[in-house]
Design a protein around this motif. Structure first.
Motif, PDB file in Angstrom:
ATOM      1  N   LEU B 111      70.460 -32.688  60.531  1.00  0.00           N
ATOM      2  CA  LEU B 111      69.267 -32.411  61.331  1.00  0.00           C
ATOM      3  C   LEU B 111      68.046 -32.355  60.413  1.00  0.00           C
ATOM      4  CD1 LEU B 111      70.417 -29.622  63.822  1.00  0.00           C
ATOM      5  CD2 LEU B 111      69.902 -32.028  64.330  1.00  0.00           C
ATOM      6  N   SER B 112      67.019 -33.100  60.772  1.00  0.00           N
ATOM      7  CA  SER B 112      65.791 -33.109  59.979  1.00  0.00           C
ATOM      8  C   SER B 112      64.656 -33.524  60.897  1.00  0.00           C
ATOM      9  CB  SER B 112      65.942 -34.085  58.805  1.00  0.00           C
ATOM     10  OG  SER B 112      64.757 -34.119  58.046  1.00  0.00           O
ATOM     11  N   PRO B 113      64.150 -32.549  61.686  1.00  0.00           N
ATOM     12  CA  PRO B 113      63.163 -32.875  62.723  1.00  0.00           C
ATOM     13  C   PRO B 113      61.938 -33.619  62.176  1.00  0.00           C
ATOM     14  CG  PRO B 113      63.917 -30.604  62.929  1.00  0.00           C
ATOM     15  CD  PRO B 113      64.481 -31.131  61.652  1.00  0.00           C
ATOM     16  N   LEU B 114      61.504 -33.258  60.959  1.00  0.00           N
ATOM     17  CA  LEU B 114      60.316 -33.901  60.392  1.00  0.00           C
ATOM     18  C   LEU B 114      60.545 -35.390  60.129  1.00  0.00           C
ATOM     19  CD1 LEU B 114      59.035 -31.157  57.920  1.00  0.00           C
ATOM     20  CD2 LEU B 114      58.185 -31.737  60.206  1.00  0.00           C
ATOM     21  N   ASP B 115      61.823 -35.783  59.893  1.00  0.00           N
ATOM     22  CA  ASP B 115      62.142 -37.196  59.690  1.00  0.00           C
ATOM     23  C   ASP B 115      62.602 -37.855  60.982  1.00  0.00           C
ATOM     24  OD1 ASP B 115      61.672 -36.962  56.894  1.00  0.00           O
ATOM     25  OD2 ASP B 115      63.655 -36.044  56.681  1.00  0.00           O
ATOM     26  N   GLY B 116      62.456 -37.136  62.086  1.00  0.00           N
ATOM     27  CA  GLY B 116      62.861 -37.717  63.360  1.00  0.00           C
ATOM     28  C   GLY B 116      64.366 -37.720  63.581  1.00  0.00           C
TER      29      GLY B 116
END
Ligand SMILES: [Zn+2]
Ligand SMILES: [Zn+2]
Lengths: 199, 199
Positions: B111-116
């Protein structure tokens, strides 16, 4: 065994590359299949094309898909001076390290009678013909100073003398027993400039 | 530049491989073209076939050219226990290091919201459906203890609890901030055996 057949096949195929063990082969396989399909396709095409089309230059034996390689074709190179090397990679190393403006001849090996490598295997008949043609007036021997390299250098030097062609040998700084392609550019440049006449 | 176009093209194409710089690419090119044309052709075919045909397993998202991968197909694996990993290479590392007999689910990331990269990118909708099906009774989280890995593990752990599925996490010995695939087999085996319940 948790890989599917095509993944396994690709992993094994990478092992044909020098320095690639099981771990590297696995990393290469996952990297391409997960992140770079286009890279995989480009590499496949480049391998296929090169494996089919690349042969050797009629004049210098370097790798090329043309009958005559770019370096032998170039009119900006001096056809009177010929530098004798063992491998295609040595050509590149010398091009990067020196300001040599002559041409090359690639032996693709060293004399090694016990391994069945004689003068014909190194293209020395082709070289002899070139020396007889008269354009070449100087040979530079850039052959690794190993035992087999020494024997090869002596043999080629003798050919040059019989053809009345001057011959020198790069010196100083190439470590004894070392392979030319692992020498740093500075050392190689120094050795090239400090070559000594053996003719 | 002393290379012919096809030789140059092959040298550049090798750069798509992880850990391959200009020197390695040159060595690979010369090695194949001078000594192993058959290896070059086999590698080209393997790359081409894998790039075209390898997709992901419908059940576990691991790399496979089949709809369902060999491991998910095998009746000798326990379908009640599912081990969650980040990468296909983690599956192989665990297969070699442990005697785990369940099946896997491959997130292909963290999970890495900033990288989509959200739950959908990791296939967590697929995993949720699998947990709802009822066959799976235990999840083992073999996710690297990085910051993003921690967040991913928490998210998946919460999914498991809501589905009423037991969940544990491998522990002990995997260095903090380390990638699972670089851990030696002994450490990994120890961590797997010493997993602790987080459910
Ligand atoms: Zn040439
Ligand atoms: Zn599967």
């Amino acid at each position: 065994m948790s890989y599917s057949p095509l993944v396994q096949q690709l992993m094994e195929a990478f092992r044909c590359l020098p320095g690639v063990g099981p771990k590297s082969a696995q990393r290469m396989t996952f990297s391409l299949l997960q992140h770079d399909r286009q890279g995989a396709r480009s590499l496949a095409a480049a391998l296929q094309q090169a494996a089919e089309a690349v042969g050797e230059c009629r004049l210098c034996r370097n790798l090329t898909e043309a009958e005559v390689c770019p370096l032998c074709q170039s009119e900006r190179r001096d056809g009177q001076v010929l530098c004798i090397v063992e491998n295609p990679s040595d050509v590149q190393a010398l091009e990067e390290a020196t300001d040599f403006r002559g041409r090359y001849f690639v032996l693709k090996g060293r004399l090694s009678p016990l391994d069945g490598v004689g003068p014909a295997e190194l293209g020395l008949d082709v070289l002899e013909q070139r020396l007889a043609d008269g354009e070449v007036t100087e040979l530079i021997l850039a052959i690794s100073p190993t035992v087999e390299g020494e024997a090869t250098a002596q043999y080629v030097g003798e050919m040059a003398r019989q053809a009345g062609v001057g011959v020198s040998r790069i010196a100083h700084g190439v470590p004894l027993g070392g392979d030319l392609e692992y020498v740093d550019a500075g050392t190689l440049s120094h050795a090239f400039a400090g070559r000594t006449s053996v003719g």
